[in-house]
Design an enzyme around this catalytic site. Structure first.
Site, short mmCIF file in Angstrom:
data_model
loop_
_atom_site.label_atom_id
_atom_site.label_comp_id
_atom_site.label_asym_id
_atom_site.label_seq_id
_atom_site.Cartn_x
_atom_site.Cartn_y
_atom_site.Cartn_z
N HIS A 220 -0.91 24.67 22.12
CA HIS A 220 0.44 24.73 21.55
C HIS A 220 0.34 24.24 20.12
O HIS A 220 0.01 23.08 19.86
CB HIS A 220 1.37 23.83 22.38
N GLU B 55 7.15 27.50 16.93
CA GLU B 55 6.16 27.13 17.93
C GLU B 55 5.35 28.37 18.34
O GLU B 55 5.91 29.44 18.56
CB GLU B 55 6.84 26.53 19.16
N ASN C 275 12.49 25.87 16.68
CA ASN C 275 13.40 24.75 16.80
C ASN C 275 14.07 24.56 15.45
O ASN C 275 13.40 24.40 14.44
CB ASN C 275 12.66 23.49 17.21
N ARG D 53 15.79 22.16 14.23
CA ARG D 53 16.15 20.75 13.92
C ARG D 53 14.85 19.99 13.69
O ARG D 53 13.77 20.53 13.81
CB ARG D 53 16.96 20.15 15.08
#
Lengths: 454, 162, 162, 454
Positions: free
Chosen positions: D207, D274, D289, D291
């Site tokens: 990841h 991601e 994401n 934020r």
């Protein structure tokens, strides 16, 4: 590489060295006096040994106890930290005789550079600039003649003095004439030596220093400069590091001659050359410290180096990994020393720390030697911890330090945090640069400097 | 028993903090017992270890721990207040005799005069003779021959004459 | 022995707190025994007070501190246990009347029925009427007109009828 | 610039944002539920407001209470932190309607990039690589045909599912045939939608994520990549940052298309893309994401940037000071999340923290939300603090993290420090790289990983 390192010190620097050793995979031995049995450095080390009663002369300064502690624990190296025996060539010599590696320069290099008079001779030899001055003066006439050449103001100094003792500032020929005979008598009385000499007096000097490191393979590197002008009675309180503290050309040349001098004299450890800088930017060599400085973290913050780890590695004979031209420093770092002392009277404030909450977050490092619940004994210096911040620019570093000081909570003993806050908040600090008289002339005389905050 | 030095030290600190008199840990044949003697209500930081039944031979880590906790202390909260505790005036290696071939200077029951040599502490290759400051009878020898001792560590207990 | 130091410390703390003299734990071949002798003990409690209940550091902003301490609390340690405290069911601005020209909904001495409007709390431009949940007499108005109130903040004290 | 920022969050991220605001000279308002009245973020903010009872749905997630808190305190901007309402376009819209600046993207950008399905459509449009897969499958035959093309193993996924729900791994045609009907029925029952699709299954993925930031003036910058493969049940536990995590060429191209996509879609805030990376180094977009991430400090450590300050500055309309080609990252950073949970069972461990001693020293940063004496309530997530270390190389960073974890003392609640120690000490962690299955397959199955230490 060493197997086990004995740390012949206490407080935050002992903790600092233990951390470096742990990261290098070395076992650690803490030594402590009877009153330090619960100190943080004792808690963090792998082993600890009580070496004597609280008085430093019978514990942290007691060479036989330290060497015996290394013997019974099987340590093969001793890190002296700063203060205590860190600049004792005699201690370094005993270590060598006992087959313990002293993590610092050789006794010979300590004598050559650690002694003020020899260091100045070395400096002169290699062209490191010194304050203009005279040799010993035969009489008042010689003094007046030299003064005409040098120009006033001047310092009339006793050859046997030092550390501010036996020093008179004279601002004109009449004052020199008035002062000469009494200074001579006082020098005779105070130091058993009537010899006097003259040196240029800088009204509002800055204190700037160069961090150097050298290995046993001929590599010498200057890794940065520090501004240490915020002082009270020759005690530094706040230090900074950023590129370009010394004016351009002078700067490069100064580093070159300093590096050359250390290489030629076979200096092989961490060291700091201290300079006094006049209002026009001229830098004059003051002295050299042959050990790690309290303020080394500001250099670490802007360079990303671990100076204590490098110091240990070169003592073990390792090769310096820092190139002769190190990567350029990044951003600006400030360190505030947090002392257990009254922020107004400066009286030491030993006692039990009932609450301790260090600051954290982006760009904030804390090097501490205490914890909530521990006792600050009255026998040693009052440094509890250092707050170091790093940011892209000086204004941002100042804002970050203000924020960090606001977060720092120490209860049970008084600390100088309010004084550090005053310095950081002072408009003259923001505009800079400051001389070594900044604190006493500007901050401490200001009736309500807090009011200057928006 | 897998007790390491740090754990033991923490345990000792905890004992003092929580004002415990005795902690005994046993596993199979190994035992560690830490004991402090009771004292008056004042918060003295005195602390004493006793009867560390050694799970392994008495060498460093283990005894450093025990002694580290014991040091920094006048080391004299003795059960019998009349006894005088002789402590190590310097750190080094404790020897009960002048050489491996010699007889020990004193043993339990020996009568000693003031100034009599009780033991030797070797530090920096120097043999330092430790003399008794009282005349009396040795009632306890607290440290084994050849062991390292810290500053202030209790070595002997002597019952003064009369 | 797998001594869980944290568990042991908790045990020690508990012993001191509940003033126990001895605890012995046995599991298979493992034994742990902790012993304290009874004592005056007031000296020992100081440490715990410091560790467990730190005083609010004095330089946290005072008004925040004061309000923080007040909020989040049932807010009803009333002198008179018979009184009912009406608290703010939402945060916003407190108004005692429907408009600046109007009369206040209630004042000290007003008799109110269940469901009577006591005040308005404005939040997100909405005027929320706050009704009394008891019938009785208003004995105290705790908040000034126009002031911001937090969730749970005490607004009125009402003495219920009979 | 804003005058006063309300932080619509709690714990370490609220503290992080308060610190950034203080350094920018902005006043801060903390909000808290009834059980958080003594929380650290409340203590550090200039003002605080109780917004509701402990249940998050009635406090930290309750939009009217948050907006009312901003109104009564006169705040002109709201920082949502992460979690809670940070990815709620509805909240961002209410803020806009109430003339409060939401410190994050516009509601439109949040919908475009925050929603998984729309984000994938955007990614496809701009050429950001996605996992090979199908659209909705008409029937089993279509599935088998597509599977032949894609190759096994595959994931059979419910269009209505997400977060691991409605997902079956099939390793051959027979398994696909067996699973198809029941998966359809379950999708209908679970999500009210029987639609299924196939996607390549990566056995041991890594990841990796890209940190981007964009302003209102057309500047978009990718400031670094992070490795976040150490996870347990999709919860990240330990993150790293260093240059070159993604293989060379792919890396540069990935950044180019990502930056282009964000610029074209008018994204104007901090964000993270991601990616899942297969064994061959191929990177596939997972989600974005919109934020600040929990793990943003590792990027700050290697770049020297203050990402939260930049996020606030661009929300206020400021120009990004980071160049399109930011200075190269320096060294290696690791973050360990310290949770109040049992290190073996992972059961949450709320309660009073009786002792708290965070680590310090060179290259160590702690972002915490607690202090000694405070209570960890059972209502929210268990993150207490993050330890972040920075060093010149990954092995040095690992040694530093080991040292820092050893120093970290938390008593009163159980923490996952022993588990983090296990990870850091594991030989497979030192040799790297790890897949997202590393923790469960390697560390948690290892009977005595502590024994691997020398």
């Amino acid at each position: 590489m060493f197997r086990k390192v004995l740390i012949a010190n206490r407080g935050e620097i002992a903790v600092r060295v233990i951390r470096a050793c742990k990261e290098l995979g070395l076992r650690t031995v803490a030594v402590h006096s009877q009153c330090d049995v619960d100190a943080l450095h004792v808690r963090l080390a792998d082993e600890s040994v009580c070496i004597g009663p609280p008085a430093a002369s019978r514990s942290y300064l007691h060479i036989p106890a330290l060497v015996a502690a290394a013997e019974i624990t099987g340590a093969d190296a001793i890190h002296p930290g700063y203060g205590f025996l860190s600049e004792s060539a005699a201690f370094a010599e005993v270590c060598r005789r006992c087959q313990l590696t002293f993590i610092g320069p050789t006794p010979e290099a300590m004598r050559a550079w650690g002694d003020k008079v020899t260091a100045r001779a070395q400096a002169r030899r290699f062209g490191i600039p010194l304050l203009p001055g005279t040799d010993t003066l035969a009489d008042l006439d010689a003094a007046l003649g030299a003064a005409r050449e040098l120009g006033f103001p001047l310092m009339l100094k006793a050859s046997g003095g030092g550390g501010g003792r036996g020093l008179k500032v004279v601002r004109d020929a009449a004052a020199l004439a008035r002062a000469f005979d009494s200074a001579r008598a006082e020098a005779q009385a105070g130091f058993g030596n009537p010899a006097l000499f003259l040196e240029r007096f800088i009204e509002r000097p800055r204190h700037i220093e160069l961090q150097v490191i050298a290995d046993h393979h001929g590599h010498v590197s200057c890794v940065g400069e520090r501004e240490c002008s915020i002082q009270r009675r020759h005690q530094k309180l706040l230090e900074e590091s950023s590129p370009g503290l010394l004016a351009g050309a002078a700067h490069g040349r100064l580093i070159d001659v300093a590096v050359e001098a250390l290489r030629e004299t076979g200096y092989r450890s961490l060291g700091t050359l201290e300079f006094i800088v006049d209002e026009a930017g001229g830098a004059y060599f003051l002295e050299m410290n042959t050990r790690v400085q309290v303020e080394h973290p500001v250099t670490e913050m802007v360079t990303g180096l671990d100076l204590v780890a490098e110091q240990i590695l070169v003592a073990a004979g390792g090769r310096l990994t820092i190139p002769a031209q190190p990567p350029p420093p990044r951003g600006h770092a400030i360190e505030c020393r947090i002392n257990a002392e009254d922020p107004v009277t400066f009286a030491p404030s030993p006692g039990r720390i009932t609450e301790y909450h260090p600051p954290g977050g982006t760009g904030v490092r804390v090097d501490g030697g205490v914890y909530g619940g521990c006792v600050v004994p009255p026998y040693y210096d009052s440094l509890l911890a250092k707050v170091i911040v790093h940011a892209a620019t000086r204004p941002q570093a100042i804002a970050r330090m203000r924020r960090a000081l606001d977060e720092f909570i120490v209860e049970g003993v008084r600390t100088n945090i309010p004084l550090q806050r005053k310095i950081i908040d002072h408009p003259a600090f923001a505009s800079g640069p400051m001389s070594t008289r900044f604190l006493e002339e500007t901050v401490l005389r200001d009736p309500a400097p807090g009011a200057s905050r928006s | 028993m897998n007790i390491d030095l740090l754990q033991l030290k923490r345990l000792m600190r905890a004992m003092r903090r929580y004002d415990l008199d005795e902690v005994e840990l046993r596993e199979g044949e190994s035992t560690v017992r830490l004991r402090r003697s009771p004292r008056g209500g004042d918060a003295t930081t005195t602390f004493e270890t006793a009867a560390v039944a050694p799970a392994r031979p008495s060498h460093f880590p283990m005894d450093t721990a025990a002694r580290a906790a014991a040091s920094g202390v006048p080391a004299a909260p003795a059960v019998d207040p009349d006894l005088v505790t002789v402590t190590a005036p310097l750190i080094g290696t404790f020897y009960r005799a002048a050489s491996p071939q010699s007889r020990v200077f004193v043993e339990v029951g020996s009568t000693v005069q003031t100034g009599a040599v009780l033991c030797i502490i070797e530090a920096m290759k120097l043999m330092n003779e430790i003399e008794s400051e009282v005349a009396g009878t040795v009632v306890e020898v607290l440290v084994e021959n050849g062991r390292a001792v810290e500053f202030g560590e209790a070595l002997f207990r002597v019952r003064p004459s009369r």
